[in-house]
Write a protein that holds these residues in place. Structure first.
Motif, PDB file in Angstrom:
ATOM      1  N   TYR A 121       2.048   3.545   6.429  1.00 61.30           N
ATOM      2  CA  TYR A 121       1.001   2.516   6.406  1.00 61.30           C
ATOM      3  C   TYR A 121      -0.312   2.895   7.092  1.00 61.30           C
ATOM      4  O   TYR A 121      -1.387   2.516   6.625  1.00 61.30           O
ATOM      5  CB  TYR A 121       1.526   1.233   7.062  1.00 61.30           C
ATOM      6  CG  TYR A 121       2.673   0.596   6.316  1.00 61.30           C
ATOM      7  CD1 TYR A 121       2.444  -0.140   5.162  1.00 61.30           C
ATOM      8  CD2 TYR A 121       3.981   0.737   6.769  1.00 61.30           C
ATOM      9  CE1 TYR A 121       3.491  -0.730   4.464  1.00 61.30           C
ATOM     10  CE2 TYR A 121       5.040   0.152   6.084  1.00 61.30           C
ATOM     11  CZ  TYR A 121       4.790  -0.581   4.929  1.00 61.30           C
ATOM     12  OH  TYR A 121       5.826  -1.159   4.244  1.00 61.30           O
ATOM     13  N   LYS A 138      -3.455   1.306   5.115  1.00 60.42           N
ATOM     14  CA  LYS A 138      -2.980  -0.051   4.819  1.00 60.42           C
ATOM     15  C   LYS A 138      -2.976  -0.956   6.053  1.00 60.42           C
ATOM     16  O   LYS A 138      -3.176  -2.163   5.952  1.00 60.42           O
ATOM     17  CB  LYS A 138      -1.576   0.010   4.215  1.00 60.42           C
ATOM     18  CG  LYS A 138      -1.532   0.695   2.856  1.00 60.42           C
ATOM     19  CD  LYS A 138      -0.105   0.782   2.336  1.00 60.42           C
ATOM     20  CE  LYS A 138      -0.054   1.459   0.989  1.00 60.42           C
ATOM     21  NZ  LYS A 138       1.340   1.597   0.491  1.00 60.42           N
ATOM     22  N   LYS A 171       8.695  -3.761   8.144  1.00 62.13           N
ATOM     23  CA  LYS A 171       8.183  -3.289   6.843  1.00 62.13           C
ATOM     24  C   LYS A 171       8.085  -4.444   5.851  1.00 62.13           C
ATOM     25  O   LYS A 171       7.098  -4.580   5.118  1.00 62.13           O
ATOM     26  CB  LYS A 171       9.103  -2.199   6.300  1.00 62.13           C
ATOM     27  CG  LYS A 171       8.603  -1.504   5.042  1.00 62.13           C
ATOM     28  CD  LYS A 171       9.545  -0.375   4.669  1.00 62.13           C
ATOM     29  CE  LYS A 171       8.978   0.450   3.519  1.00 62.13           C
ATOM     30  NZ  LYS A 171       8.736  -0.341   2.305  1.00 62.13           N
ATOM     31  N   LYS A 172       9.092  -5.283   5.838  1.00 65.40           N
ATOM     32  CA  LYS A 172       9.096  -6.441   4.935  1.00 65.40           C
ATOM     33  C   LYS A 172       7.924  -7.375   5.243  1.00 65.40           C
ATOM     34  O   LYS A 172       7.248  -7.870   4.332  1.00 65.40           O
ATOM     35  CB  LYS A 172      10.425  -7.194   5.069  1.00 65.40           C
ATOM     36  CG  LYS A 172      10.586  -8.365   4.107  1.00 65.40           C
ATOM     37  CD  LYS A 172      11.956  -9.007   4.270  1.00 65.40           C
ATOM     38  CE  LYS A 172      12.101 -10.198   3.323  1.00 65.40           C
ATOM     39  NZ  LYS A 172      13.445 -10.835   3.478  1.00 65.40           N
ATOM     40  N   ASP A 197       4.608  -5.655   4.128  1.00 62.60           N
ATOM     41  CA  ASP A 197       4.456  -5.672   2.664  1.00 62.60           C
ATOM     42  C   ASP A 197       4.055  -7.065   2.178  1.00 62.60           C
ATOM     43  O   ASP A 197       3.225  -7.215   1.264  1.00 62.60           O
ATOM     44  CB  ASP A 197       5.766  -5.249   1.997  1.00 62.60           C
ATOM     45  CG  ASP A 197       6.039  -3.756   2.177  1.00 62.60           C
ATOM     46  OD1 ASP A 197       5.086  -3.003   2.487  1.00 62.60           O
ATOM     47  OD2 ASP A 197       7.200  -3.347   2.009  1.00 62.60           O
ATOM     48  N   LYS A 198       4.619  -8.089   2.797  1.00 62.76           N
ATOM     49  CA  LYS A 198       4.267  -9.464   2.441  1.00 62.76           C
ATOM     50  C   LYS A 198       2.796  -9.731   2.761  1.00 62.76           C
ATOM     51  O   LYS A 198       2.061 -10.329   1.956  1.00 62.76           O
ATOM     52  CB  LYS A 198       5.162 -10.454   3.196  1.00 62.76           C
ATOM     53  CG  LYS A 198       4.875 -11.915   2.882  1.00 62.76           C
ATOM     54  CD  LYS A 198       5.770 -12.830   3.695  1.00 62.76           C
ATOM     55  CE  LYS A 198       5.413 -14.300   3.431  1.00 62.76           C
ATOM     56  NZ  LYS A 198       6.223 -15.235   4.253  1.00 62.76           N
TER      57      LYS A 198
END
Length: 249
Positions: free
Chosen positions: A112, A117, A238-239, A242-243
Motif C-alpha cells: 500500500y 495507496k 488489509k480489509k 481496501d474498504k
C-alpha cells in the motif's frame, strides 16, 4: 394500731437501679450516634474521592464519529497525497508494537505505501511508564531536527527493545541510537531535550489525542478516523484499508 406494712422492696430496688439503666441508655445512644457519624463520613469521603479522580471517558459511537485526527506535525511514510491515511498509536516499550513494526509494516509498505495507496502515520502513546515517556521525547526531538531521519531512529529503538519488565530505555542508549541513525543530529540539543523533556508538549498533545479518541492500549490502528478492532492483525487491517480505498474512488 401501728401500721406493720413494710416498704415495697421491689419498688425500692427498681428505684436504686434506675440511674444505672439511664447511664446504659445514654452510653448506647452515644455509640449509635458515633457509628452513624463515622458511616456518614465514609460515604462523604468516597463521594469526594470519586469527584476528585475523574474517570477516563470510554469511547462511544458519538465521540468516535465526532473526533477527527489532526495529522499536522506527525511523522509519516508514503505520499502526502495518498487517498487513505493509516495511523498507529504506539509505545516504544510495548512488545506488541514491536511485533507490528517487524511483521506488519513491511507488508503495508509493499502492498500500500510504495504503491501510493496509503500514508502511514506514527503517534506516540507512552503508557508503560517513564521509559516510554523518555523514548517518546527522544523521537519527537529527532523528528524536530530531521523528519526524514525519524524512521531510521524509530526502527532502531524498536530493535533495541528488551523485556517489558526491564528498564532498558536510558538516555545513554537513546543518544547512541541517535548518533548512529541520524549522523547530522545536534547531539547537545538532543541530550538537552532528554534532560529537560523539552518535547513533552508534543508528547502530551499525542496522548491527549489518544484519550479523546478512546484509544484503549497499544498498538491501536486507525484507518482514516475509524478505529480498527484487532487492527494489528494484517488480515483485519488489509480489509479495512481496501474498504476505505473503495469508498474513496
Amino acid at each position: 394500731m401501728a401500721d406493720n406494712k413494710q416498704p415495697n422492696q421491689k419498688s425500692a430496688n427498681e428505684k436504686s437501679k434506675d440511674p444505672k439503666k439511664g447511664r446504659i441508655v445514654i452510653f448506647s445512644s452515644i455509640v449509635v450516634i458515633i457509628l452513624i457519624a463515622a458511616i456518614a463520613a465514609m460515604i462523604f469521603s468516597n463521594l469526594h474521592n470519586n469527584e476528585a479522580k475523574p474517570k477516563k471517558k470510554q469511547p462511544t459511537h458519538r465521540t468516535e464519529q465526532m473526533t477527527r485526527i489532526d495529522y499536522t506535525g506527525q511523522p509519516f511514510i508514503g505520499s502526502s497525497n495518498a487517498p487513505v491515511k493509516v495511523v498507529e498509536f504506539a509505545d516504544y516499550r510495548c512488545p506488541y508494537c514491536k511485533e507490528f513494526e517487524e511483521n506488519v509494516i513491511p507488508d503495508l509498505e509493499k502492498d500500500y505505501i510504495k504503491t501510493g495507496k496509503i500514508s502511514l502515520y506514527f503517534i506516540n502513546d507512552p503508557i508503560l511508564g517513564p521509559g516510554s515517556v523518555l523514548a517518546a521525547n527522544a523521537s519527537e526531538e529527532v523528528y524536530h531536527q530531521n523528519p526524514k531521519a525519524f524512521w531510521a531512529f524509530h526502527k532502531a529503538v524498536y530493535d533495541a527493545q528488551k523485556s517489558e519488565k526491564e528498564q532498558w530505555v536510558t538516555k545513554k542508549l537513546l543518544t547512541t541510537i541517535a548518533k548512529k541513525t541520524v549522523p547530522s543530529i545536534d547531539i547537545k540539543a538532543f541530550q538537552n531535550a532528554l534532560d529537560t523533556k523539552s518535547r513533552q508538549n508534543e508528547v502530551d498533545k499525542d496522548t491527549s489525542l489518544a484519550d479523546s479518541l478512546g484509544v484503549p492500549g497499544t498498538p491501536v490502528l486507525f484507518v482514516g478516523d475509524q478505529m480498527i478492532e484487532n487492527g494489528q492483525d494484517y488480515t483485519v487491517l488489509k480489509k479495512a484499508i481496501d474498504k476505505a480505498l473503495a469508498e474513496n474512488k
